[in-house]
Design a protein around this motif. Structure first.
Motif, PDB file in Angstrom:
ATOM      1  N   LEU A  64      25.358  36.017  36.947  1.00 48.78           N
ATOM      2  CA  LEU A  64      25.391  35.081  35.833  1.00 48.78           C
ATOM      3  C   LEU A  64      26.024  35.692  34.595  1.00 48.78           C
ATOM      4  O   LEU A  64      26.606  34.994  33.775  1.00 48.78           O
ATOM      5  CB  LEU A  64      23.963  34.605  35.490  1.00 48.78           C
ATOM      6  CG  LEU A  64      23.278  33.744  36.542  1.00 48.78           C
ATOM      7  CD1 LEU A  64      21.859  33.413  36.105  1.00 48.78           C
ATOM      8  CD2 LEU A  64      24.059  32.461  36.785  1.00 48.78           C
ATOM      9  N   PHE A  65      25.926  37.002  34.455  1.00 44.99           N
ATOM     10  CA  PHE A  65      26.433  37.653  33.262  1.00 44.99           C
ATOM     11  C   PHE A  65      27.740  38.385  33.492  1.00 44.99           C
ATOM     12  O   PHE A  65      28.088  39.280  32.751  1.00 44.99           O
ATOM     13  CB  PHE A  65      25.387  38.621  32.704  1.00 44.99           C
ATOM     14  CG  PHE A  65      24.391  37.928  31.830  1.00 44.99           C
ATOM     15  CD1 PHE A  65      24.649  37.714  30.496  1.00 44.99           C
ATOM     16  CD2 PHE A  65      23.209  37.465  32.358  1.00 44.99           C
ATOM     17  CE1 PHE A  65      23.735  37.072  29.686  1.00 44.99           C
ATOM     18  CE2 PHE A  65      22.291  36.823  31.563  1.00 44.99           C
ATOM     19  CZ  PHE A  65      22.553  36.626  30.224  1.00 44.99           C
ATOM     20  N   GLY A  66      28.442  38.018  34.543  1.00 42.91           N
ATOM     21  CA  GLY A  66      29.768  38.550  34.685  1.00 42.91           C
ATOM     22  C   GLY A  66      29.907  39.679  35.678  1.00 42.91           C
ATOM     23  O   GLY A  66      30.982  40.161  35.937  1.00 42.91           O
ATOM     24  N   GLY A  67      28.820  40.156  36.249  1.00 39.56           N
ATOM     25  CA  GLY A  67      28.940  41.151  37.287  1.00 39.56           C
ATOM     26  C   GLY A  67      29.075  40.444  38.613  1.00 39.56           C
ATOM     27  O   GLY A  67      29.081  39.233  38.698  1.00 39.56           O
ATOM     28  N   GLY A  68      29.156  41.218  39.675  1.00 39.79           N
ATOM     29  CA  GLY A  68      29.340  40.620  40.988  1.00 39.79           C
ATOM     30  C   GLY A  68      30.680  39.920  41.075  1.00 39.79           C
ATOM     31  O   GLY A  68      30.890  39.055  41.902  1.00 39.79           O
ATOM     32  N   ASP A  69      31.628  40.302  40.192  1.00 38.12           N
ATOM     33  CA  ASP A  69      32.938  39.671  40.228  1.00 38.12           C
ATOM     34  C   ASP A  69      33.647  40.027  41.522  1.00 38.12           C
ATOM     35  O   ASP A  69      34.366  39.241  42.090  1.00 38.12           O
ATOM     36  CB  ASP A  69      33.788  40.169  39.054  1.00 38.12           C
ATOM     37  CG  ASP A  69      33.151  39.850  37.722  1.00 38.12           C
ATOM     38  OD1 ASP A  69      33.074  38.681  37.394  1.00 38.12           O
ATOM     39  OD2 ASP A  69      32.712  40.780  37.030  1.00 38.12           O
ATOM     40  N   LEU A  70      33.459  41.263  41.945  1.00 37.24           N
ATOM     41  CA  LEU A  70      34.132  41.787  43.104  1.00 37.24           C
ATOM     42  C   LEU A  70      33.104  42.599  43.865  1.00 37.24           C
ATOM     43  O   LEU A  70      32.339  43.337  43.261  1.00 37.24           O
ATOM     44  CB  LEU A  70      35.286  42.691  42.654  1.00 37.24           C
ATOM     45  CG  LEU A  70      36.196  42.072  41.583  1.00 37.24           C
ATOM     46  CD1 LEU A  70      36.952  43.153  40.834  1.00 37.24           C
ATOM     47  CD2 LEU A  70      37.173  41.110  42.213  1.00 37.24           C
TER      48      LEU A  70
ATOM     49  N   PRO B 283      31.648  45.937  40.782  1.00 38.38           N
ATOM     50  CA  PRO B 283      31.642  46.331  39.373  1.00 38.38           C
ATOM     51  C   PRO B 283      30.997  45.247  38.517  1.00 38.38           C
ATOM     52  O   PRO B 283      31.227  44.062  38.740  1.00 38.38           O
ATOM     53  CB  PRO B 283      33.129  46.478  39.041  1.00 38.38           C
ATOM     54  CG  PRO B 283      33.776  46.785  40.358  1.00 38.38           C
ATOM     55  CD  PRO B 283      33.004  45.981  41.359  1.00 38.38           C
ATOM     56  N   PHE B 284      30.173  45.655  37.548  1.00 38.35           N
ATOM     57  CA  PHE B 284      29.521  44.658  36.701  1.00 38.35           C
ATOM     58  C   PHE B 284      29.266  45.212  35.313  1.00 38.35           C
ATOM     59  O   PHE B 284      29.338  46.428  35.080  1.00 38.35           O
ATOM     60  CB  PHE B 284      28.201  44.181  37.324  1.00 38.35           C
ATOM     61  CG  PHE B 284      27.103  45.227  37.383  1.00 38.35           C
ATOM     62  CD1 PHE B 284      26.143  45.316  36.380  1.00 38.35           C
ATOM     63  CD2 PHE B 284      27.013  46.095  38.465  1.00 38.35           C
ATOM     64  CE1 PHE B 284      25.126  46.263  36.439  1.00 38.35           C
ATOM     65  CE2 PHE B 284      25.994  47.047  38.535  1.00 38.35           C
ATOM     66  CZ  PHE B 284      25.047  47.138  37.514  1.00 38.35           C
ATOM     67  N   TYR B 285      28.990  44.318  34.390  1.00 39.10           N
ATOM     68  CA  TYR B 285      28.670  44.661  33.015  1.00 39.10           C
ATOM     69  C   TYR B 285      27.263  44.189  32.705  1.00 39.10           C
ATOM     70  O   TYR B 285      26.893  43.068  33.054  1.00 39.10           O
ATOM     71  CB  TYR B 285      29.657  43.987  32.049  1.00 39.10           C
ATOM     72  CG  TYR B 285      29.277  44.130  30.586  1.00 39.10           C
ATOM     73  CD1 TYR B 285      28.757  43.046  29.870  1.00 39.10           C
ATOM     74  CD2 TYR B 285      29.409  45.351  29.932  1.00 39.10           C
ATOM     75  CE1 TYR B 285      28.394  43.184  28.537  1.00 39.10           C
ATOM     76  CE2 TYR B 285      29.061  45.492  28.602  1.00 39.10           C
ATOM     77  CZ  TYR B 285      28.556  44.412  27.905  1.00 39.10           C
ATOM     78  OH  TYR B 285      28.192  44.544  26.582  1.00 39.10           O
TER      79      TYR B 285
END
Length: 294
Positions: free
Chosen positions: A49-55, A134-136
């Motif tokens: 939900l916060f932008g991680g798990g993009d890849l 990669p996540f933030y």
């Protein structure tokens, strides 16, 4: 990308080989949880939900032997060590780019920390494994990357080249920029007022804006004379590879648009390109455009 000899960021925390459970000054975190099992599943959702798990990345790493002043440890895996140096230089370029852009807008840029890990890591957002990618984490203002993801990006997603990985780092830094601007807080605060489909659409806007911001950074490094022939195309290939429609077709054989959380391949490529062409914050408002026109 011409990166060798470039300044390395001092904001690197190398936890490779540590077992992934050292902490880095985070606080309680968004979930208020730190543990495995169902908590691990929950934190994967929160990170998404916060932008991680993009890849989605894999495991890896090796035992550190010494720690230079850059914060990067030397290991027996020289290829991975070189990638650690590379992402440190990329992070330094993001620091330079966003310090300049924030100053242009009468703001002060606060630099994030890049955490390198292997296998599993604890952030202020909870525990996450390499499969999250990669996540933030906005709660501790840190980016988390398992460097083995570089191989997966190339071999599984077909996005090879160093600038494909640079795009990944720049995208996560884009989430940090959103956090500093208060955008991530605004998105999260609306969670309970929206249906799942509506919130997915809001998250798509967040992710496409992060792609735009990655493009703004790419414009900056082009001006520094760092880009080489084919770099821009490498970033576009990576953006295409991680589009929701492309991933859903590959892994389940069909597409469910209502479940999109990051945008289609075409949208991700287009917003990265727009950021690259515009080169500043002003053109990246993805929140006031009709959803079907993103």
């Amino acid at each position: 990308m011409k990166w060798k000899g470039g300044r390395r960021s001092s904001n690197v925390e190398d936890r490779r080989g540590s077992g992934g459970f050292s902490t880095g000054g985070g606080g309680l975190g968004m979930s208020g949880m730190a543990g495995g099992g169902i908590f691990g599943i929950i934190i994967m959702i929160i990170i998404a939900l916060f932008g991680g798990g993009d890849l989605f990345g894999g495991g890896g790493g090796s035992t550190p032997t010494e720690t230079p002043q850059t914060g990067i440890t030397e290991t027996s895996n020289k290829t991975e060590d070189e990638m650690a140096e590379f992402v440190s230089v990329v992070l330094a370029y993001t620091e330079d780019a966003w310090t300049q852009e924030f100053a242009n807008n009468n703001m002060e840029y606060v630099e994030p920390t890049l955490v390198l890990f292997s296998g599993q890591v604890q952030s202020a957002c909870g525990v996450a494994g390499s499969q999250v990618g990669p996540f933030y984490c906005p709660a501790d203002q840190k980016l988390y990357i398992d460097l083995s993801f570089y191989d997966q990006l190339s071999q599984e997603y077909g996005a090879s080249g160093d600038f494909a990985m640079a795009y990944v780092v720049a995208h996560e830094v884009g989430h940090h920029v959103q956090n500093l601007l208060g955008i991530m807080d605004q998105v999260q605060s609306s969670r309970n007022q929206l249906s799942e489909t509506e919130y997915n659409e809001l998250n798509v806007r967040l992710e496409l804006q992060a792609d735009y911001l990655a493009g703004v950074w790419a414009n900056y490094v082009q001006e520094q004379g760092v880009l080489e022939e084919g770099d821009f195309e490498e970033a576009l290939t990576a953006a295409h590879a991680v589009g929701d429609d492309t991933l859903q077709k590959e892994y389940q054989g069909y597409v469910v648009p209502d479940s999109f959380t990051h945008g289609t391949s075409e949208q991700r490529m287009r917003w990265f390109t727009k950021g690259f062409e515009t080169g500043n914050l002003s053109g990246g408002d993805t929140f006031n455009i009709p959803y079907d026109e993103l």
